[in-house]
Write an enzyme that holds these catalytic residues in place. Structure first.
Site, short mmCIF file in Angstrom:
data_model
loop_
_atom_site.label_atom_id
_atom_site.label_comp_id
_atom_site.label_asym_id
_atom_site.label_seq_id
_atom_site.Cartn_x
_atom_site.Cartn_y
_atom_site.Cartn_z
N GLY A 238 1.01 -1.10 0.21
CA GLY A 238 -0.14 0.16 -0.07
C GLY A 238 0.59 1.57 -0.35
O GLY A 238 0.00 2.88 -0.53
N GLU A 284 4.31 -6.60 1.84
CA GLU A 284 3.53 -6.75 0.59
C GLU A 284 3.96 -5.41 -0.29
O GLU A 284 2.74 -5.21 -0.72
CB GLU A 284 2.37 -7.52 0.12
CG GLU A 284 2.00 -8.39 1.57
CD GLU A 284 0.38 -9.31 1.90
OE1 GLU A 284 -0.50 -8.49 1.32
OE2 GLU A 284 0.45 -10.30 2.77
N PRO A 285 4.70 -5.16 -1.11
CA PRO A 285 4.47 -4.10 -1.92
C PRO A 285 4.42 -4.83 -3.44
O PRO A 285 4.95 -5.23 -3.70
CB PRO A 285 5.93 -3.62 -1.55
CG PRO A 285 6.67 -4.14 -1.23
CD PRO A 285 6.20 -6.04 -0.17
N GLY A 286 3.70 -3.65 -3.99
CA GLY A 286 3.70 -4.00 -5.00
C GLY A 286 4.33 -2.50 -6.20
O GLY A 286 5.08 -2.35 -6.15
N ARG A 323 -5.74 3.30 -15.82
CA ARG A 323 -5.81 3.88 -14.62
C ARG A 323 -5.96 5.47 -14.29
O ARG A 323 -7.52 5.38 -13.39
CB ARG A 323 -3.98 4.05 -13.68
CG ARG A 323 -3.77 2.74 -13.44
CD ARG A 323 -2.72 2.88 -12.08
NE ARG A 323 -2.99 3.20 -10.74
CZ ARG A 323 -2.63 4.26 -10.63
NH1 ARG A 323 -3.14 5.21 -11.53
NH2 ARG A 323 -3.59 5.06 -9.43
N CYS A 354 -13.25 4.16 -29.10
CA CYS A 354 -14.83 4.43 -28.35
C CYS A 354 -15.58 5.06 -26.99
O CYS A 354 -16.61 4.21 -26.59
CB CYS A 354 -15.76 3.49 -29.68
SG CYS A 354 -14.67 3.26 -31.59
N1 LLP Z 1 -1.32 -7.01 -0.61
C1 LLP Z 1 -2.92 -7.37 -0.20
C2 LLP Z 1 -3.65 -7.42 -0.06
C3 LLP Z 1 -3.03 -6.05 -2.12
O1 LLP Z 1 -4.92 -6.27 -1.90
C4 LLP Z 1 -2.18 -5.45 -2.66
C5 LLP Z 1 -3.61 -5.03 -3.53
C6 LLP Z 1 -1.36 -5.28 -2.26
C7 LLP Z 1 -0.72 -6.43 -1.40
C8 LLP Z 1 -0.58 -4.60 -3.10
O2 LLP Z 1 -0.99 -2.75 -2.88
P1 LLP Z 1 0.52 -1.70 -3.29
O3 LLP Z 1 1.45 -1.93 -2.80
O4 LLP Z 1 0.43 -1.90 -4.44
O5 LLP Z 1 -0.21 -1.00 -3.14
N2 LLP Z 1 -5.27 -1.38 -9.84
C9 LLP Z 1 -4.95 -0.16 -8.56
C10 LLP Z 1 -4.22 -0.74 -6.76
C11 LLP Z 1 -5.16 -2.10 -6.73
C12 LLP Z 1 -4.60 -2.92 -5.46
C13 LLP Z 1 -4.86 -4.37 -5.43
N3 LLP Z 1 -4.06 -4.71 -4.22
C14 LLP Z 1 -4.22 1.26 -8.49
O6 LLP Z 1 -4.12 0.66 -10.57
O7 LLP Z 1 -4.49 1.67 -8.05
#
Ligand code: LLP
Length: 428
Positions: A238, A284-286, A323, A354
């Protein structure tokens, strides 16, 4: 931080010209910097060096196997949400035993597969799921490793579609019920309690909500450690990134002047509360890992002036990067070749699809582009390609990874045959 800068008026990723990347791979194309991804991973890892921890990269942010491979080589774990992501992690050289499996709707097949592959843990989202996992584990004569995802009812202050830690969200088990669920899990013969997890949302731009969640969870974690011997506490992902000033944020001086969340401020906010817990901490960073590490390159196809507006019509669409349409997400847009003397215009940057929702920017002041110019949509490395679709029968774009001084095509652009693969006309 990121590795995109101008050299002699041309935007580069590390030392590779993005004009050259677009020439070779065509447009639209995603380009990523391996150095930026590794920098983020290593800085997060270093910030928590004083605590036993494991970073489980959230595969959903960007699941190209070349990127997973970069992280697997750093010994990263992975946060997965489907059998497909588990397949990708394995293909990329990642270890199943470093995978946590999240999601509210795991199928029986997925549970079976993950059990057979001996993942680190299922992050359980409901009591029904817990019972299902126990039954499947029994049929396979195994014990299923689990962590319960607890919903701490904390406001992450982010877009409502990506806020997950409030009691009205579909995620996790209510904080008040957590102990009861652990007691039930402890009685299930084929369940092995391993941890506890929280994730309050995504694109969180201040450290306070993370600290609030950790403070709220700390007594529960201590109690679970005492009564159920849990080994880890996953504090989820997050951490937000910079979108509005993405270009400037590549320069370390920018960070000194601006109050955005950083790896360091995040660590400072949570470490004091985590240290005393005495369990392993998982992250759990994405987005943080890959967001600022990628751009989407697109070419201006037309510039159209109507009575009211100027539309810059580019060759990428909402199918390539959804996004802005879905979350009103902001992506800074910069020219790949700095124009010598362009005036500034206020324009909508739109795609060819479209739908009126097919835009990347509205009423945006920008240097006036010409037809044929290349633009870069910044900070598109996370939830860009991974959310792309074939809408309007547009082939998925190519992806390029810049690494060790070279540009590597890590995904070919789809072909017309790819578009209809698996489709069949019924025989008469
Ligand atoms: N852990 C869990 C359980 C999650 O549901 C998520 C993201 C993450 C980790 C990773 O979160 P991050 O570090 O990336 O914020 N498509 C959306 C974001 C959806 C996030 C879903 N869950 C966007 O483009 O903003």
């Amino acid at each position: 931080m990121h590795s995109f800068q101008y050299h002699k008026g041309v935007l580069h990723c590390e030392n590779v010209s993005l004009a050259q990347v677009a020439k070779e791979a065509g447009t639209p194309v995603y380009a990523y910097s391996a150095a930026t991804i590794l920098d983020h991973y290593r800085r997060l890892d270093a910030a928590f060096a004083g605590i036993d921890h494991l970073i489980c990269y959230a595969v959903k942010a960007n699941s190209n196997i070349a990127i997973l491979n970069l992280l697997a080589r750093e010994n990263s774990g992975f946060d997965i949400v489907s059998w497909g992501e588990l397949f990708r992690v394995r293909k990329a050289g990642g270890k199943p035993e470093a995978c946590t499996f999240a999601g509210v709707g795991k199928s029986e097949d997925e549970i079976r597969l993950a059990l057979r592959q001996e993942i680190l843990s299922f992050n359980v989202e409901s009591e029904s799921e817990l019972k299902r996992i126990d039954a499947i584990a029994r049929s396979l004569k195994r014990r299923a490793p689990v962590a319960v995802r607890v919903n701490p009812d904390v406001d992450a202050g982010t877009h409502k579609y990506i806020s997950t830690g409030k009691s009205e969200n579909k995620f996790g088990i209510g904080f008040e019920r957590a102990m009861e669920v652990y007691a039930a899990a402890a009685k299930m013969p084929n369940i092995r309690i391993r941890g506890v997890q929280v994730h309050i949302g995504s694109q969180i731009t201040t450290a306070a909500p993370f600290a609030e969640a950790v403070v709220k969870m700390a007594p529960l974690v201590s109690e679970l450690s005492r009564s159920h011997g849990i080994e880890f506490f996953s504090i989820g992902g997050g951490i937000g990134i910079v979108y509005e000033n993405s270009f400037a944020s590549g320069d370390s001086k920018w960070w000194k002047k601006n109050g955005s969340i950083t790896i360091e401020s995040y660590a400072e906010a949570v470490i004091p509360h985590l240290k005393k817990l005495g369990v392993r901490i998982l992250f759990e960073p994405g987005r943080l890992m890959v967001g600022n590490a990628g751009v989407l390159l697109t070419r201006v196809n037309y510039v159209k002036k109507t009575g009211k507006k100027t539309f810059v019509i580019v060759d990428a669409g909402m199918n390539d990067l959804i996004r802005p349409a879905l979350y009103q997400g902001y992506h800074q847009i910069v020219p790949v070749k700095k124009p010598a003397r362009a005036g500034t215009i206020v324009a909508d940057v739109v795609g060819p699809i479209c739908e009126s929702g097919d835009f990347f920017a509205q009423d945006r002041a920008m240097p006036e582009p010409k037809e044929g110019d290349l633009l870069a949509l910044m900070s598109a490395g996370a939830y860009g390609f991974s959310m792309a679709s074939n809408y309007n029968s547009r082939p998925l774009p190519a992806e390029v990874l810049v690494k060790d001084g070279g540009a590597h095509l890590i995904r070919e652009r789809q072909t017309s045959e790819d578009l209809v693969r698996g489709e069949k006309i019924p025989e008469e």
